[in-house]
Scaffold this motif. Structure first.
Motif, PDB file in Angstrom:
ATOM      1  N   SER A 166      -2.006   5.443  -2.231  1.00  0.00           N
ATOM      2  CA  SER A 166      -1.709   6.618  -2.592  1.00  0.00           C
ATOM      3  C   SER A 166      -2.356   7.332  -2.987  1.00  0.00           C
ATOM      4  O   SER A 166      -3.756   7.639  -3.590  1.00  0.00           O
ATOM      5  N   LYS A 226      -0.097  -0.494  -2.587  1.00  0.00           N
ATOM      6  CA  LYS A 226       0.002   1.245  -2.092  1.00  0.00           C
ATOM      7  C   LYS A 226      -0.156   2.193  -3.440  1.00  0.00           C
ATOM      8  O   LYS A 226      -0.369   2.525  -2.674  1.00  0.00           O
ATOM      9  N   GLU A 254       2.400  -5.572   6.593  1.00  0.00           N
ATOM     10  CA  GLU A 254       2.526  -3.755   6.342  1.00  0.00           C
ATOM     11  C   GLU A 254       0.733  -3.829   5.792  1.00  0.00           C
ATOM     12  O   GLU A 254       0.035  -3.215   5.907  1.00  0.00           O
ATOM     13  N   LEU A 307      -1.612  -0.880   6.975  1.00  0.00           N
ATOM     14  CA  LEU A 307      -2.379   0.145   6.882  1.00  0.00           C
ATOM     15  C   LEU A 307      -4.285   0.993   7.410  1.00  0.00           C
ATOM     16  O   LEU A 307      -4.561   1.279   6.403  1.00  0.00           O
TER      17      LEU A 307
END
Length: 174
Positions: A66, A62, A107, A111
């Motif tokens: 980001s 992440k 998760e 993405l």
């Protein structure tokens, strides 16, 4: 073999099943013994895998993906499991790992990582710039390495019991 996200996911999805099949229901000697001072038992290794699921892999993925300017990874405590989880059973640890891994893979799939994303980078505190492809590859190889480590640690419990066959058992010589 070249990197493919789907191939890494194959390994990552199987690790909890392998741990369950290999360790669940074994006597505590198989689970708690290690290779000597400053080495890890199968129990410790599963604890280490849990800590990574909580604080390392997805956190770093992440960070890379980001939009933040800060791409620096937090240092990972490779020994945190030695003070955590001590009151749990191996069955409980495997169950926790399986749940954390399932959540993390769900998760990760959500993405919708693209080929371009695989080249995006973060900053490892020791290695410097690393890309997402390297991180996910490392995650899969990390699992395989610890599965091999568990097998080696368990094998060495019988090192003095195998007699002359030791010459044919490479796992006992490393």
């Amino acid at each position: 073999m070249n990197f493919e996200l789907s191939k890494s996911l194959e390994i990552l999805a199987k690790t909890p099943l392998v741990l369950d099949a290999l360790l669940n229901g074994l006597s505590k000697e198989w689970i708690e013994n290690n290779e000597g001072e400053n080495t890890w038992s199968p129990f410790d290794i599963v604890g280490h895998l849990i800590f990574g699921e909580k604080t390392d892999w997805m956190v770093r993925i992440k960070t890379i993906l980001s939009e933040s300017e800060n791409k620096l990874f937090e240092p990972f405590d490779r020994y945190a499991q030695l003070t955590e989880n001590q009151e749990k059973t191996i069955s409980g640890l495997i169950h926790e790992f399986r749940d954390l891994r399932r959540r993390n893979l769900n998760e990760l799939n959500a993405l919708n990582i693209t080929l371009n994303d695989l080249n995006r980078t973060g900053i490892h505190p020791e290695f410097g710039e690393v890309n997402l492809k390297q991180l996910i590859s490392t995650w899969a190889v990390h699992d395989l390495g610890h599965l091999a480590q568990i097998s080696r640690v368990m094998s060495k419990q019988y090192k003095n019991e195998v007699g002359p066959w030791i010459d044919y058992l490479g796992v006992l010589k490393k």
